[in-house]
Write a protein that holds these residues in place. Structure first.
Motif, PDB file in Angstrom:
ATOM      1  N   SER A  28       0.823  -1.207   0.000  1.00  0.00           N
ATOM      2  CA  SER A  28       0.000   0.000   0.000  1.00  0.00           C
ATOM      3  C   SER A  28       0.862   1.263   0.000  1.00  0.00           C
ATOM      4  N   THR A  29       1.927   1.257   0.781  1.00  0.00           N
ATOM      5  CA  THR A  29       2.841   2.402   0.818  1.00  0.00           C
ATOM      6  C   THR A  29       3.469   2.635  -0.552  1.00  0.00           C
ATOM      7  N   LEU A  30       3.890   1.544  -1.189  1.00  0.00           N
ATOM      8  CA  LEU A  30       4.494   1.666  -2.521  1.00  0.00           C
ATOM      9  C   LEU A  30       3.467   2.117  -3.566  1.00  0.00           C
ATOM     10  N   LEU A  31       2.241   1.669  -3.420  1.00  0.00           N
ATOM     11  CA  LEU A  31       1.186   2.108  -4.345  1.00  0.00           C
ATOM     12  C   LEU A  31       0.908   3.601  -4.183  1.00  0.00           C
ATOM     13  N   TRP A  32       0.940   4.087  -2.948  1.00  0.00           N
ATOM     14  CA  TRP A  32       0.787   5.527  -2.735  1.00  0.00           C
ATOM     15  C   TRP A  32       1.905   6.292  -3.437  1.00  0.00           C
ATOM     16  N   ARG A  33       3.117   5.783  -3.316  1.00  0.00           N
ATOM     17  CA  ARG A  33       4.269   6.428  -3.965  1.00  0.00           C
ATOM     18  C   ARG A  33       4.084   6.438  -5.481  1.00  0.00           C
ATOM     19  N   GLU A  34       3.630   5.326  -6.029  1.00  0.00           N
ATOM     20  CA  GLU A  34       3.399   5.248  -7.465  1.00  0.00           C
ATOM     21  C   GLU A  34       2.316   6.241  -7.903  1.00  0.00           C
ATOM     22  N   ARG A  35       1.278   6.375  -7.097  1.00  0.00           N
ATOM     23  CA  ARG A  35       0.216   7.345  -7.420  1.00  0.00           C
ATOM     24  C   ARG A  35       0.749   8.774  -7.410  1.00  0.00           C
ATOM     25  N   GLU A  36       1.605   9.094  -6.430  1.00  0.00           N
ATOM     26  CA  GLU A  36       2.217  10.427  -6.378  1.00  0.00           C
ATOM     27  C   GLU A  36       3.069  10.677  -7.626  1.00  0.00           C
ATOM     28  N   LEU A  37       3.818   9.666  -8.037  1.00  0.00           N
ATOM     29  CA  LEU A  37       4.658   9.807  -9.234  1.00  0.00           C
ATOM     30  C   LEU A  37       3.804   9.963 -10.481  1.00  0.00           C
ATOM     31  N   THR A  91       7.062  -1.931  -6.750  1.00  0.00           N
ATOM     32  CA  THR A  91       5.708  -2.317  -6.363  1.00  0.00           C
ATOM     33  C   THR A  91       5.433  -3.768  -6.745  1.00  0.00           C
ATOM     34  N   GLN A  92       5.872  -4.153  -7.937  1.00  0.00           N
ATOM     35  CA  GLN A  92       5.654  -5.530  -8.384  1.00  0.00           C
ATOM     36  C   GLN A  92       6.360  -6.530  -7.475  1.00  0.00           C
ATOM     37  N   ALA A  93       7.556  -6.197  -7.031  1.00  0.00           N
ATOM     38  CA  ALA A  93       8.272  -7.078  -6.112  1.00  0.00           C
ATOM     39  C   ALA A  93       7.499  -7.235  -4.803  1.00  0.00           C
ATOM     40  N   SER A  94       6.952  -6.140  -4.308  1.00  0.00           N
ATOM     41  CA  SER A  94       6.161  -6.188  -3.084  1.00  0.00           C
ATOM     42  C   SER A  94       4.862  -6.964  -3.303  1.00  0.00           C
ATOM     43  N   ALA A  95       4.237  -6.762  -4.453  1.00  0.00           N
ATOM     44  CA  ALA A  95       3.005  -7.490  -4.772  1.00  0.00           C
ATOM     45  C   ALA A  95       3.272  -8.992  -4.857  1.00  0.00           C
ATOM     46  N   SER A  96       4.426  -9.333  -5.382  1.00  0.00           N
ATOM     47  CA  SER A  96       4.804 -10.742  -5.487  1.00  0.00           C
ATOM     48  C   SER A  96       4.911 -11.389  -4.098  1.00  0.00           C
ATOM     49  N   ALA A  97       5.504 -10.676  -3.162  1.00  0.00           N
ATOM     50  CA  ALA A  97       5.624 -11.189  -1.794  1.00  0.00           C
ATOM     51  C   ALA A  97       4.248 -11.379  -1.164  1.00  0.00           C
ATOM     52  N   LEU A  98       3.364 -10.411  -1.376  1.00  0.00           N
ATOM     53  CA  LEU A  98       2.018 -10.509  -0.824  1.00  0.00           C
ATOM     54  C   LEU A  98       1.228 -11.625  -1.512  1.00  0.00           C
ATOM     55  N   ALA A  99       1.416 -11.779  -2.804  1.00  0.00           N
ATOM     56  CA  ALA A  99       0.723 -12.842  -3.537  1.00  0.00           C
ATOM     57  C   ALA A  99       1.085 -14.208  -2.957  1.00  0.00           C
ATOM     58  N   ARG A 150      -8.847  -5.402   1.316  1.00  0.00           N
ATOM     59  CA  ARG A 150      -9.647  -5.440   0.079  1.00  0.00           C
ATOM     60  C   ARG A 150     -10.077  -4.025  -0.310  1.00  0.00           C
ATOM     61  N   GLU A 151     -10.562  -3.281   0.646  1.00  0.00           N
ATOM     62  CA  GLU A 151     -11.007  -1.905   0.386  1.00  0.00           C
ATOM     63  C   GLU A 151      -9.823  -0.996   0.037  1.00  0.00           C
ATOM     64  N   VAL A 152      -8.730  -1.127   0.760  1.00  0.00           N
ATOM     65  CA  VAL A 152      -7.547  -0.297   0.518  1.00  0.00           C
ATOM     66  C   VAL A 152      -6.992  -0.568  -0.882  1.00  0.00           C
ATOM     67  N   LEU A 153      -6.830  -1.843  -1.207  1.00  0.00           N
ATOM     68  CA  LEU A 153      -6.269  -2.192  -2.517  1.00  0.00           C
ATOM     69  C   LEU A 153      -7.231  -1.847  -3.657  1.00  0.00           C
ATOM     70  N   THR A 154      -8.527  -1.951  -3.411  1.00  0.00           N
ATOM     71  CA  THR A 154      -9.515  -1.539  -4.419  1.00  0.00           C
ATOM     72  C   THR A 154      -9.387  -0.043  -4.694  1.00  0.00           C
ATOM     73  N   GLY A 155      -9.217   0.730  -3.641  1.00  0.00           N
ATOM     74  CA  GLY A 155      -9.034   2.175  -3.813  1.00  0.00           C
ATOM     75  C   GLY A 155      -7.796   2.489  -4.644  1.00  0.00           C
ATOM     76  N   HIS A 156      -6.706   1.785  -4.368  1.00  0.00           N
ATOM     77  CA  HIS A 156      -5.481   1.979  -5.161  1.00  0.00           C
ATOM     78  C   HIS A 156      -5.712   1.578  -6.616  1.00  0.00           C
ATOM     79  N   LEU A 157      -6.359   0.444  -6.825  1.00  0.00           N
ATOM     80  CA  LEU A 157      -6.599  -0.037  -8.185  1.00  0.00           C
ATOM     81  C   LEU A 157      -7.436   0.962  -8.986  1.00  0.00           C
ATOM     82  N   GLU A 158      -8.492   1.469  -8.388  1.00  0.00           N
ATOM     83  CA  GLU A 158      -9.354   2.436  -9.084  1.00  0.00           C
ATOM     84  C   GLU A 158      -8.599   3.727  -9.391  1.00  0.00           C
ATOM     85  N   ALA A 159      -7.841   4.221  -8.421  1.00  0.00           N
ATOM     86  CA  ALA A 159      -7.092   5.464  -8.621  1.00  0.00           C
ATOM     87  C   ALA A 159      -6.010   5.286  -9.683  1.00  0.00           C
TER      88      ALA A 159
END
Length: 166
Positions: free
Chosen positions: A8-17, A61-69, A94-103
């Motif tokens: 989630s932290t990395l997704l926030w960073r990606e959104r800022e970028l 982010t993908q590396a982090s997603a891989s660990a979570l997967a 689920r709600e947090v990641l949905t928010g990131h996905l939509e944004a």
């Protein structure tokens, strides 16, 4: 830190970028549209740097997603939509990641529209410059040879053929 929190932290960073990339694309568009071409090179370099930063962040982010997967029983290459589907229903993820996905989806669409519009504007500007240069080219003299750098009528580049049958 829980892998979902890291993601989630990395997704926030990606959104800022992506926001910064959007800003740079809009700046580039304003410069192109206004005809202030002096700074377009700088703006284009800034866009390229922002794209590189987004790409680097996406790899992290993908590396982090891989660990979570792996933690949630998904293949290592599972994307964000799959992670949303696999997120535990009893927690916030689920709600947090949905928010990131939509944004991220909305931001990616906006970036794509701006990129395409800027490319179209740049092609039109290039065409305009080429037409202006063609109109400003030295006029051809009666021989069709034009003028040399000193302003004198230049000799034609191709030889003249004379009809010697008479």
């Amino acid at each position: 830190m829980h892998p979902a929190q890291t993601l989630s932290t990395l997704l926030w960073r990606e959104r800022e970028l992506l926001d910064r990339l959007t800003y740079r694309l809009e700046t580039e568009q304003l410069l192109i549209s206004s005809g202030h071409t002096r700074w377009i090179g700088f703006a284009t370099e800034e866009v390229a740097a922002a794209v590189a930063a987004v790409r680097d962040a996406a790899l992290e982010t993908q590396a982090s997603a891989s660990a979570l997967a792996g933690l949630w029983g998904l293949p290592d290459d599972a994307g964000l939509p799959a992670l949303v589907g696999a997120a535990p229903e009893d927690g916030p993820w689920r709600e947090v990641l949905t928010g990131h996905l939509e944004a991220l989806t909305a931001q990616a669409s906006e970036v794509e529209l701006l990129r395409d519009a800027n490319a179209k504007l740049l092609r039109a500007a290039t065409r305009d410059v080429q037409e202006t240069l063609a109109q400003a080219a030295p006029q051809q003299g009666p021989t069709g040879a034009g003028y040399d750098a000193a302003g004198h009528a230049a000799r034609p580049a191709s030889p003249h053929f004379l009809d010697q049958r008479s």
